[in-house]
Design a protein around this motif. Sequence first.
Motif, PDB file in Angstrom:
ATOM      1  N   CYS A   1      14.972  30.933 -19.951  1.00 23.33           N
ATOM      2  CA  CYS A   1      14.211  32.043 -20.543  1.00 23.33           C
ATOM      3  C   CYS A   1      13.877  33.118 -19.509  1.00 23.33           C
ATOM      4  N   LYS A   2      13.683  32.723 -18.265  1.00 23.10           N
ATOM      5  CA  LYS A   2      13.393  33.704 -17.209  1.00 23.10           C
ATOM      6  C   LYS A   2      14.617  34.543 -16.860  1.00 23.10           C
ATOM      7  N   SER A   3      15.787  33.989 -16.988  1.00 24.51           N
ATOM      8  CA  SER A   3      16.992  34.720 -16.601  1.00 24.51           C
ATOM      9  C   SER A   3      17.383  35.791 -17.616  1.00 24.51           C
ATOM     10  N   ILE A   4      16.955  35.657 -18.851  1.00 25.30           N
ATOM     11  CA  ILE A   4      17.319  36.629 -19.889  1.00 25.30           C
ATOM     12  C   ILE A   4      16.749  38.014 -19.595  1.00 25.30           C
ATOM     13  N   PRO A   5      15.443  38.156 -19.263  1.00 23.69           N
ATOM     14  CA  PRO A   5      14.941  39.500 -18.935  1.00 23.69           C
ATOM     15  C   PRO A   5      15.618  40.102 -17.702  1.00 23.69           C
ATOM     16  N   ALA A   6      15.912  39.282 -16.701  1.00 23.20           N
ATOM     17  CA  ALA A   6      16.579  39.793 -15.504  1.00 23.20           C
ATOM     18  C   ALA A   6      17.968  40.322 -15.859  1.00 23.20           C
ATOM     19  N   LEU A   7      18.675  39.633 -16.706  1.00 29.38           N
ATOM     20  CA  LEU A   7      19.996  40.083 -17.139  1.00 29.38           C
ATOM     21  C   LEU A   7      19.888  41.366 -17.955  1.00 29.38           C
ATOM     22  N   ALA A   8      18.881  41.437 -18.819  1.00 32.19           N
ATOM     23  CA  ALA A   8      18.687  42.640 -19.634  1.00 32.19           C
ATOM     24  C   ALA A   8      18.405  43.860 -18.752  1.00 32.19           C
ATOM     25  N   VAL A   9      17.571  43.686 -17.728  1.00 34.85           N
ATOM     26  CA  VAL A   9      17.271  44.794 -16.812  1.00 34.85           C
ATOM     27  C   VAL A   9      18.535  45.200 -16.074  1.00 34.85           C
ATOM     28  N   PHE A  10      19.330  44.228 -15.642  1.00 34.28           N
ATOM     29  CA  PHE A  10      20.551  44.517 -14.905  1.00 34.28           C
ATOM     30  C   PHE A  10      21.537  45.321 -15.751  1.00 34.28           C
ATOM     31  N   LEU A  11      21.575  45.059 -17.043  1.00 34.74           N
ATOM     32  CA  LEU A  11      22.523  45.734 -17.928  1.00 34.74           C
ATOM     33  C   LEU A  11      22.104  47.156 -18.291  1.00 34.74           C
TER      34      LEU A  11
ATOM     35  N   GLY B   1      20.164  49.697 -13.807  1.00 35.73           N
ATOM     36  CA  GLY B   1      19.539  48.384 -13.677  1.00 35.73           C
ATOM     37  C   GLY B   1      19.851  47.683 -12.373  1.00 35.73           C
ATOM     38  N   ALA B   2      21.033  47.958 -11.818  1.00 39.61           N
ATOM     39  CA  ALA B   2      21.393  47.346 -10.536  1.00 39.61           C
ATOM     40  C   ALA B   2      20.453  47.816  -9.434  1.00 39.61           C
ATOM     41  N   LEU B   3      19.914  49.016  -9.579  1.00 39.99           N
ATOM     42  CA  LEU B   3      18.940  49.529  -8.608  1.00 39.99           C
ATOM     43  C   LEU B   3      17.525  49.074  -8.958  1.00 39.99           C
ATOM     44  N   LEU B   4      17.241  48.953 -10.243  1.00 37.00           N
ATOM     45  CA  LEU B   4      15.906  48.587 -10.697  1.00 37.00           C
ATOM     46  C   LEU B   4      15.612  47.104 -10.512  1.00 37.00           C
ATOM     47  N   LEU B   5      16.599  46.248 -10.691  1.00 31.48           N
ATOM     48  CA  LEU B   5      16.377  44.805 -10.619  1.00 31.48           C
ATOM     49  C   LEU B   5      15.830  44.352  -9.268  1.00 31.48           C
ATOM     50  N   PRO B   6      16.392  44.792  -8.129  1.00 27.90           N
ATOM     51  CA  PRO B   6      15.810  44.366  -6.846  1.00 27.90           C
ATOM     52  C   PRO B   6      14.349  44.794  -6.688  1.00 27.90           C
ATOM     53  N   LEU B   7      14.006  45.986  -7.197  1.00 28.15           N
ATOM     54  CA  LEU B   7      12.614  46.429  -7.131  1.00 28.15           C
ATOM     55  C   LEU B   7      11.723  45.558  -8.005  1.00 28.15           C
ATOM     56  N   LEU B   8      12.213  45.235  -9.175  1.00 27.85           N
ATOM     57  CA  LEU B   8      11.461  44.389 -10.091  1.00 27.85           C
ATOM     58  C   LEU B   8      11.263  42.985  -9.509  1.00 27.85           C
ATOM     59  N   ILE B   9      12.269  42.477  -8.833  1.00 29.01           N
ATOM     60  CA  ILE B   9      12.176  41.149  -8.214  1.00 29.01           C
ATOM     61  C   ILE B   9      11.139  41.148  -7.107  1.00 29.01           C
ATOM     62  N   LYS B  10      11.046  42.261  -6.363  1.00 33.32           N
ATOM     63  CA  LYS B  10      10.023  42.365  -5.317  1.00 33.32           C
ATOM     64  C   LYS B  10       8.626  42.352  -5.926  1.00 33.32           C
ATOM     65  N   LEU B  11       8.463  43.024  -7.067  1.00 31.41           N
ATOM     66  CA  LEU B  11       7.157  43.098  -7.713  1.00 31.41           C
ATOM     67  C   LEU B  11       6.812  41.826  -8.483  1.00 31.41           C
ATOM     68  N   ILE B  12       7.815  41.254  -9.147  1.00 34.48           N
ATOM     69  CA  ILE B  12       7.611  40.049  -9.959  1.00 34.48           C
ATOM     70  C   ILE B  12       8.628  38.991  -9.524  1.00 34.48           C
ATOM     71  N   PRO B  13       8.372  38.295  -8.413  1.00 35.78           N
ATOM     72  CA  PRO B  13       9.367  37.332  -7.919  1.00 35.78           C
ATOM     73  C   PRO B  13       9.607  36.156  -8.857  1.00 35.78           C
TER      74      PRO B  13
END
Length: 98
Positions: A56-66, A70-82
């Motif tokens: 369930c955690k991987s689905i939002p990460a995949l959605a952001v990446f798509l 998203g390829a630029l946003l995902l690393p920032l999001l991971i820093k904020l919400i590890p």
Amino acid sequence: MKTVDEIKILLQRNKLRLYKELSESKEAMYLIKKSTHSKLSPEEKIKVKLQLLDICKSIPALAVFLLPGGALLLPLLIKLIPDILPSAFREDFPKQEK
């Protein structure tokens, strides 16, 4: 040359993480199948629950990446919400020695 070596290391590390996540998912699927005809032990129930949470955690990460950009946003999001990454992709995963 240094950049190429760094990329190789990152690819190797992520390959190991993906393999770990897939093996955990395979075990969870086996336990889910087993639960249709017999009771699961408390440890098995915990394993299934944790793995389903990881999925369930991987689905939002995949959605952001798509998303566009998203390829630029995902690393920032991971820093904020590890905690958005599945357990196999977190930094506390043991590193493979060469």
